[in-house]
Design a protein around this motif. Structure first.
Motif, mmCIF file in Angstrom:
data_model
loop_
_atom_site.group_PDB
_atom_site.id
_atom_site.type_symbol
_atom_site.label_atom_id
_atom_site.label_comp_id
_atom_site.label_asym_id
_atom_site.label_seq_id
_atom_site.Cartn_x
_atom_site.Cartn_y
_atom_site.Cartn_z
ATOM 1 N N HIS A 15 0.870 -1.186 -0.004
ATOM 2 C CA HIS A 15 0.116 -0.019 0.002
ATOM 3 C C HIS A 15 0.997 1.154 0.057
ATOM 4 C CE1 HIS A 15 0.783 0.359 4.413
ATOM 5 N NE2 HIS A 15 0.272 -0.881 4.708
ATOM 6 N N VAL A 41 8.700 -11.356 3.620
ATOM 7 C CA VAL A 41 8.658 -12.220 4.957
ATOM 8 C C VAL A 41 7.468 -12.981 5.211
ATOM 9 C CG1 VAL A 41 10.654 -10.717 6.160
ATOM 10 C CG2 VAL A 41 8.285 -10.020 6.333
ATOM 11 N N GLN A 108 3.097 -3.245 18.810
ATOM 12 C CA GLN A 108 2.357 -3.726 17.921
ATOM 13 C C GLN A 108 1.764 -5.224 18.320
ATOM 14 O OE1 GLN A 108 4.186 -2.817 14.312
ATOM 15 N NE2 GLN A 108 3.828 -4.547 13.095
ATOM 16 N N VAL A 142 18.638 -0.451 8.916
ATOM 17 C CA VAL A 142 17.345 -0.943 8.624
ATOM 18 C C VAL A 142 16.433 0.172 8.166
ATOM 19 C CG1 VAL A 142 15.592 -2.389 9.227
ATOM 20 C CG2 VAL A 142 17.910 -2.696 9.994
ATOM 21 N N ASP A 147 6.442 3.066 12.281
ATOM 22 C CA ASP A 147 5.865 1.897 13.239
ATOM 23 C C ASP A 147 6.769 0.856 13.663
ATOM 24 O OD1 ASP A 147 5.849 1.325 10.515
ATOM 25 O OD2 ASP A 147 4.534 -0.333 10.749
ATOM 26 N N SER A 183 7.132 8.838 6.925
ATOM 27 C CA SER A 183 7.287 7.840 7.860
ATOM 28 C C SER A 183 6.258 7.115 8.360
ATOM 29 C CB SER A 183 8.332 8.176 8.652
ATOM 30 O OG SER A 183 7.936 9.114 9.711
HETATM 31 P P1 TYM Z 1 5.335 -4.355 6.900
HETATM 32 O O1 TYM Z 1 4.977 -5.210 6.035
HETATM 33 O O2 TYM Z 1 4.007 -4.091 7.860
HETATM 34 O O3 TYM Z 1 5.599 -2.879 6.235
HETATM 35 C C1 TYM Z 1 6.575 -2.953 5.404
HETATM 36 C C2 TYM Z 1 7.385 -1.535 5.635
HETATM 37 O O4 TYM Z 1 6.233 -0.405 5.243
HETATM 38 C C3 TYM Z 1 6.442 0.506 6.596
HETATM 39 N N1 TYM Z 1 4.960 1.035 6.709
HETATM 40 C C4 TYM Z 1 4.735 2.381 6.891
HETATM 41 N N2 TYM Z 1 5.469 3.340 6.535
HETATM 42 C C5 TYM Z 1 4.504 4.568 6.825
HETATM 43 N N3 TYM Z 1 3.269 4.487 6.742
HETATM 44 C C6 TYM Z 1 2.441 3.499 6.966
HETATM 45 N N4 TYM Z 1 1.244 3.708 7.174
HETATM 46 C C7 TYM Z 1 3.421 2.470 7.024
HETATM 47 N N5 TYM Z 1 2.885 1.121 7.142
HETATM 48 C C8 TYM Z 1 3.938 0.091 6.744
HETATM 49 C C9 TYM Z 1 6.837 -0.475 7.656
HETATM 50 O O5 TYM Z 1 7.305 0.340 8.787
HETATM 51 C C10 TYM Z 1 7.806 -1.202 7.093
HETATM 52 O O6 TYM Z 1 8.927 -0.654 6.949
HETATM 53 N N6 TYM Z 1 7.844 -6.421 10.506
HETATM 54 C C11 TYM Z 1 7.903 -5.778 9.581
HETATM 55 C C12 TYM Z 1 8.576 -6.769 8.223
HETATM 56 C C13 TYM Z 1 9.959 -7.200 8.585
HETATM 57 C C14 TYM Z 1 11.156 -6.303 8.892
HETATM 58 C C15 TYM Z 1 12.168 -7.317 9.170
HETATM 59 C C16 TYM Z 1 11.501 -5.218 8.488
HETATM 60 C C17 TYM Z 1 10.160 -8.412 8.894
HETATM 61 N N7 TYM Z 1 11.485 -8.384 9.283
HETATM 62 C C18 TYM Z 1 13.382 -6.955 9.209
HETATM 63 C C19 TYM Z 1 13.010 -4.702 8.722
HETATM 64 C C20 TYM Z 1 13.932 -5.701 9.371
HETATM 65 C C21 TYM Z 1 6.615 -5.407 9.107
HETATM 66 O O7 TYM Z 1 5.724 -5.942 9.343
HETATM 67 O O8 TYM Z 1 6.391 -4.654 7.910
#
Ligand code: TYM
Length: 331
Positions: A15, A41, A108, A142, A147, A183
């Motif tokens: 998105h 992932v 979270q 990273v 979030d 962000s």
């Molecule tokens: P995920 O899949 O929810 O989101 C992927 C990336 O998008 C960013 N993001 C946002 N940034 C701005 N506004 C928003 N509304 C928004 N929603 C999501 C997230 O911050 C992310 O960078 N746990 C992580 C995935 C993960 C990961 C990792 C990240 C797994 N292993 C290792 C970094 C390093 C996640 O659920 O991202």
């Protein structure tokens, strides 16, 4: 040299929040020739109830979308997490380096665990798997959205814990978070929350593969307030400010110039303008998504090549980890 790692869950489509908060930054870093590894992932995506055929499709959709956004597999290692077994192996080892109260306080987890009756253990351990992702590649940076900050802090805590117990081996990674408002992109329906794949109201989330009509419809229905002129004040007017922010980010203009240009418009007219800007920006990406999706063999090949590269690094790290821990019989 910097080593950059990040991940994205293949839960639904990518998105606008993912794109503006993280993915755009990944392509920028890649184009500056940084050493960058990106993982889809999928093992994180099974921590909440999921539909297996949809997950498989979404892995391909996510790969196609990342390529469409400019991820170039000849520079970036792009792979699917579950194809590199070392992720779960390191996860298990890291489980013993943190505590249940430390994981239970993560925002979270608190938020998601509220939505299910019995909390899956996987959901609880989720951030430890995320730390394993980062540490396997000895990442120094990273790039993520705001979030993810607490999850990155846990990864730092685990790397420190490991280094203290078993000797220095892991860098303490730095989160790279967009300084502009990208962000944190908010839900169009509930601008007090972030835009999210798991938003119960799908109208709050703009997906990169949405059609122009869907985008227009979602922005038209975006929650604003009772003031009709356009101004930027995220605290007092989160809904309108979120639209201004999205508008500025997709056009590359400053917030001030977006607001200045919208001076004569009321909210309804302004929403049309934002829709046009978002549709224009996403049009080439959407075309590329479809192009890549139609060539599944190419996607499989790219992901397999990526896994092979990732596996080499991950295996080397695990050999070292096992040696330090006294696991196994060799080394
Ligand atoms: P995920 O899949 O929810 O989101 C992927 C990336 O998008 C960013 N993001 C946002 N940034 C701005 N506004 C928003 N509304 C928004 N929603 C999501 C997230 O911050 C992310 O960078 N746990 C992580 C995935 C993960 C990961 C990792 C990240 C797994 N292993 C290792 C970094 C390093 C996640 O659920 O991202």
């Amino acid at each position: 040299q910097k080593k950059i790692f990040s991940g994205i869950q293949p839960t639904g489509s990518m998105h606008l929040g993912n794109y503006l908060g993280a993915v755009r930054k990944w392509t920028e870093l890649q184009n500056k020739r940084e050493n960058i590894t990106i993982s889809i992932v999928d093992m994180h995506s099974i921590t909440m109830p999921h539909n297996p055929p949809a997950l498989r499709e979404n892995i391909f959709l996510m790969a196609a979308t990342l390529l469409a956004c400019g991820i170039d597999p000849s520079h970036t290692t792009l792979f699917v997490q579950s194809s590199v077994l070392e992720h779960s192996e390191l996860n298990w080892i890291l489980n013993s380096l943190t505590t249940m109260p430390r994981l239970a306080q993560l925002p979270q987890f608190k938020e998601k665990s509220r939505t299910v009756r019995d909390v899956p253990l996987g959901l609880f351990v989720y951030p430890v798997l995320q730390a394993a992702d980062i540490m396997l590649y000895k990442a120094t940076h990273v790039p993520v959205g705001a979030d993810q900050v607490q999850h990155i802090q846990l990864a730092q805590h685990l790397a420190r814990g490991f280094n203290t117990r078993y000797g220095d081996m892991f860098p303490i990674c730095n989160p790279l978070i967009e300084e502009n408002e990208g962000s944190r992109i908010l839900s169009l329906r509930e601008p007090s929350k972030k835009m999210s794949k798991s938003d119960l109201s799908p109208k709050g989330t703009i997906n990169l593969n949405d059609s122009p009509d869907q985008i227009t419809e979602k922005i038209k229905k975006a929650v604003t307030d009772f003031t009709s002129d356009i101004s930027y004040n995220p605290n007092a007017r989160p809904g309108v400010s979120n639209l201004v922010n999205i508008h500025a980010l997709v056009t590359g203009q400053s917030i001030e110039s977006v607001v200045e240009e919208a001076k004569q418009l009321d909210t309804a007219q302004y929403k049309e303008r934002v829709s046009e800007a978002v549709i224009e920006h996403l049009r080439p990406i959407r075309e590329l998504i479809n192009k890549h999706l139609s060539n599944r063999n190419e996607l499989i090949y790219i992901l397999e090549m990526g896994s092979e590269k990732a596996r080499k690094v991950a295996q080397a790290t695990m050999t070292e980890v096992k040696q330090r821990l006294g696991l196994g019989t060799v080394g």
